[in-house]
Design an enzyme around this catalytic site. Structure first.
Site, PDB file in Angstrom:
ATOM      1  N   LYS A   1     -11.956  -0.650  -0.319  1.00 10.82           N
ATOM      2  CA  LYS A   1     -11.152  -0.669  -1.496  1.00 10.82           C
ATOM      3  C   LYS A   1     -12.186  -0.911  -2.793  1.00 10.82           C
ATOM      4  CE  LYS A   1      -7.135  -1.534   1.290  1.00 10.82           C
ATOM      5  NZ  LYS A   1      -7.297   0.595   1.830  1.00 10.82           N
TER       6      LYS A   1
ATOM      7  N   HIS B   1      -5.019  -4.269  -2.263  1.00 15.46           N
ATOM      8  CA  HIS B   1      -4.773  -3.752  -3.176  1.00 15.46           C
ATOM      9  C   HIS B   1      -5.069  -3.882  -4.261  1.00 15.46           C
ATOM     10  CE1 HIS B   1      -3.913   0.329  -0.207  1.00 15.46           C
ATOM     11  NE2 HIS B   1      -4.805  -0.733   0.266  1.00 15.46           N
TER      12      HIS B   1
ATOM     13  N   SER C   1       0.986  -1.385  -0.011  1.00 17.43           N
ATOM     14  CA  SER C   1      -0.272  -0.301  -0.143  1.00 17.43           C
ATOM     15  C   SER C   1       0.710   1.183   0.320  1.00 17.43           C
ATOM     16  CB  SER C   1      -0.615  -0.130   1.238  1.00 17.43           C
ATOM     17  OG  SER C   1      -0.162  -0.462   2.677  1.00 17.43           O
TER      18      SER C   1
HETATM   19  C1  LIG Z   1      -2.587  -3.998   3.130  1.00 10.08           C
HETATM   20  C2  LIG Z   1      -4.089  -3.948   4.029  1.00 10.08           C
HETATM   21  N1  LIG Z   1      -4.704  -5.170   4.268  1.00 10.08           N
HETATM   22  C3  LIG Z   1      -5.288  -4.516   5.434  1.00 10.08           C
HETATM   23  C4  LIG Z   1      -6.041  -3.464   5.319  1.00 10.08           C
HETATM   24  C5  LIG Z   1      -7.235  -2.865   6.310  1.00 10.08           C
HETATM   25  O1  LIG Z   1      -7.933  -2.773   5.767  1.00 10.08           O
HETATM   26  P1  LIG Z   1      -9.363  -2.252   5.706  1.00 10.08           P
HETATM   27  O2  LIG Z   1      -9.509  -1.229   6.178  1.00 10.08           O
HETATM   28  O3  LIG Z   1     -11.532  -2.630   4.837  1.00 10.08           O
HETATM   29  O4  LIG Z   1     -10.042  -2.354   7.736  1.00 10.08           O
HETATM   30  C6  LIG Z   1      -5.036  -2.536   4.814  1.00 10.08           C
HETATM   31  C7  LIG Z   1      -5.703  -1.074   4.766  1.00 10.08           C
HETATM   32  O5  LIG Z   1      -5.410  -0.447   4.654  1.00 10.08           O
HETATM   33  C8  LIG Z   1      -4.479  -2.694   3.613  1.00 10.08           C
HETATM   34  O6  LIG Z   1      -3.929  -1.892   2.813  1.00 10.08           O
END
Ligand SMILES: Cc1ncc(COP(=O)(O)O)c(C=O)c1O
Length: 397
Positions: free
Chosen positions: A245, A214, A186
Site C-alpha cells: 500500500k 492501511h 479497509s
Molecule cells: C488489513 C489488511 N491486512 C492485510 C492485507 C493483505 O495485504 P497484501 O495485499 O499485501 O497481501 C490487506 C490488503 O488488502 C489489508 O487490507
C-alpha cells in the site's frame, strides 16, 4: 449435494444476477499505467481513485532505480524460501530497517501482507488457544485464525467494552488469547479505539496484534501508524503490515520487541513454504521506507487530500464512513445503486472500487475511493465533480 464444478456454476449464476452479463466491475483489466494516479481502462484515460498507493511512490525515481539496480545485480527472483536459499542480505537489511523504524528489536519479512497475517497468527496460536478479533477484521486475519486451529471469537467492531466482557468470560483462557485489531479498517476507513483496546487487553494479560496495513505511512508523526498516533506502541506486542500500500511494492512484515518473534521463522508454514520476495521488490521497498521516513510532507499532503475529498462528498449529501482517512467509502442503499454509481464514475473517467456483500461489513454496498499524496487538488476536485453529477441517481428513492 452440489458437485464441485456445480458450486462454481452456481456462483456464475449469482454473479450474473447481481452484476449482469457484460463488463463485470471486478478484476477490470488495467491496460496501461501512466503514473501513480492515471491509467488506461476500457480504452479510456482514467483518474485512479481506488488504489492503495497512499504515498504515490510506485513511480518514484528512487524506488524504480533501486529496483532496477537489484534486478541487474541479483536477478529476477530468489527461487526459494527464506528458510532455504531465499534469505538474501537484502531481506535481512529490510528487516533491520523495519525494526529500527518501529524502535523494536525484531522484524520478519513475509512474501505478502496476506501471508504475514497467516504466518504470524498460525505460529502464535494453536488448538485450545483463542483468537479474539474485531468482527470487521480483514480476510487474511480470519484465514490466519483458521489455519491456527484456535477458537475464533469475534468481538463487536470497535467496541472495547464488548472485548472486555468476552475476555471476562474466558477466565483462565485469557492467558492463551491473542487480541487482533486493525489500525485503519479497509472497508469504511475508520480507526480502532486503540487506547481502550490496549487497556482491556493489558488488564486481562493477553497479547495484542495490530494490523497497520492501511495506516503505515498514513498515521502518526513519523508514519508508523495508529499505535504511534494514539501513543500505545508500548502496549502493542506485534505490528503487522504490508508493502503493497503506502510502500508501493508487495510483501508483508511483522515487528515486535518480543525476542520470541525470531522463532516464528521455524513455526510458520506461510513463511517457510513459499518463495521469498524478489530482490527488486525488496530494494524498492527499502527505498520507499526511506522516502516515507524522510518526507513527512507526503503525509501532510495525503491528509489534506483525504480531508478535501471527505468534505466534498459529505457536502454533496453522500453517506460516508465515520472517520476522515485516505479510505473514503460511500455507503449506498443497495448493490444496484452502488453498481450504477460505479459505472457512472468509470464513464466519467474516475476509477474507484466497488465493494459488495459478503466482502463488506453489515451487508452494506460501497463505492470506495482511496486518496493518494500524488493526487493534485484539481484531481480531487474532479472526483468530487463526478460524484456531484451522479448524485441524484445515487439513492433508491
Ligand atoms: C488489513 C489488511 N491486512 C492485510 C492485507 C493483505 O495485504 P497484501 O495485499 O499485501 O497481501 C490487506 C490488503 O488488502 C489489508 O487490507
Amino acid at each position: 449435494m452440489m458437485s464441485l464444478l456445480g458450486k462454481l456454476r452456481r456462483l456464475a449464476e449469482t454473479r450474473e444476477e447481481v452484476l449482469g452479463k457484460d463488463d463485470a466491475p471486478f478484476g477490470v483489466p488495467v491496460e496501461e499505467v501512466y503514473s501513480a494516479t492515471e491509467a488506461r481502462i476500457g480504452g479510456r484515460r482514467v483518474l485512479m481513485a481506488g488504489t492503495n498507493n497512499y504515498l504515490g511512490l510506485t513511480f518514484d525515481r528512487r524506488c524504480v532505480e533501486a529496483a532496477r539496480e537489484a534486478l541487474e545485480r541479483a536477478g529476477t527472483g530468489t527461487t526459494g524460501s527464506r528458510m532455504a536459499n531465499g534469505s538474501y542480505t537484502d531481506h535481512l537489511a529490510l528487516e533491520r530497517e523495519l525494526a529500527e523504524f518501529y524502535g523494536v528489536s525484531h522484524a520478519i519479512v513475509f512474501s505478502a501482507g496476506y501471508l504475514a497475517n497467516l504466518g504470524m497468527i498460525s505460529a502464535l496460536l494453536g488448538p485450545g488457544d483463542v483468537a479474539l478479533l474485531d468482527a470487521d477484521c480483514h480476510a487474511s486475519i480470519y484465514d490466519g485464525c483458521r489455519l491456527s486451529g484456535a477458537d475464533i471469537l469475534p468481538f463487536r467492531h470497535n467496541d472495547p467494552a464488548n472485548l472486555d466482557r468476552r475476555l471476562g468470560r474466558l477466565g483462565e483462557r485469557a492467558a492463551r488469547t491473542l487480541v487482533i485489531v486493525e489500525g485503519i479498517y479497509s472497508m469504511l476507513g475508520d480507526r480502532a479505539p486503540l487506547a481502550g483496546i490496549a487497556e482491556v487487553t493489558r488488564r486481562h494479560g493477553c497479547l495484542l496484534m495490530v494490523d497497520e496495513a492501511h495506516s503505515l505511512g498514513v498515521l502518526g508523526e513519523h508514519g508508523r501508524g495508529l499505535a504511534e498516533e494514539t501513543d500505545t506502541e508500548q502496549d502493542v506486542d506485534f505490528v503487522v503490515g504490508t508493502f503493497s500500500k503506502s510502500l508501493g511494492g508487495v510483501g508483508g512484515f511483522c515487528t515486535s520487541r518480543r525476542p520470541e518473534l525470531e522463532m516464528v521463522r521455524y513455526a510458520s508454514r506461510p513463511y517457510i513454504f513459499t518463495a521469498s520476495p524478489p530482490p527488486a521488490v525488496v530494494a524498492a521497498t527499502r527505498a520507499a521506507l526511506r522516502v516515507l521516513r524522510t518526507t513527512p510532507a507526503l503525509r501532510t499532503r495525503l491528509r489534506d487530500n483525504a480531508a478535501r475529498l471527505y468534505k466534498g462528498l459529505h457536502e454533496l449529501g453522500y453517506r460516508l464512513g465515520p472517520d476522515v482517512s485516505p479510505v473514503v467509502a460511500v455507503v449506498l442503499d443497495t448493490p444496484d445503486v452502488a453498481l450504477r454509481l460505479w459505472r457512472g464514475l468509470v464513464e466519467a473517467g474516475i476509477y474507484v472500487n466497488l465493494m459488495l456483500p459478503p466482502a463488506t461489513p453489515d451487508g452494506t454496498s460501497l463505492v470506495r475511493c482511496s486518496v493518494s499524496a500524488a493526487h493534485t487538488t484539481a484531481q480531487i476536485d474532479r472526483i468530487c465533480a463526478a460524484f456531484a453529477a451522479l448524485r441524484e441517481h445515487s439513492s433508491t428513492g
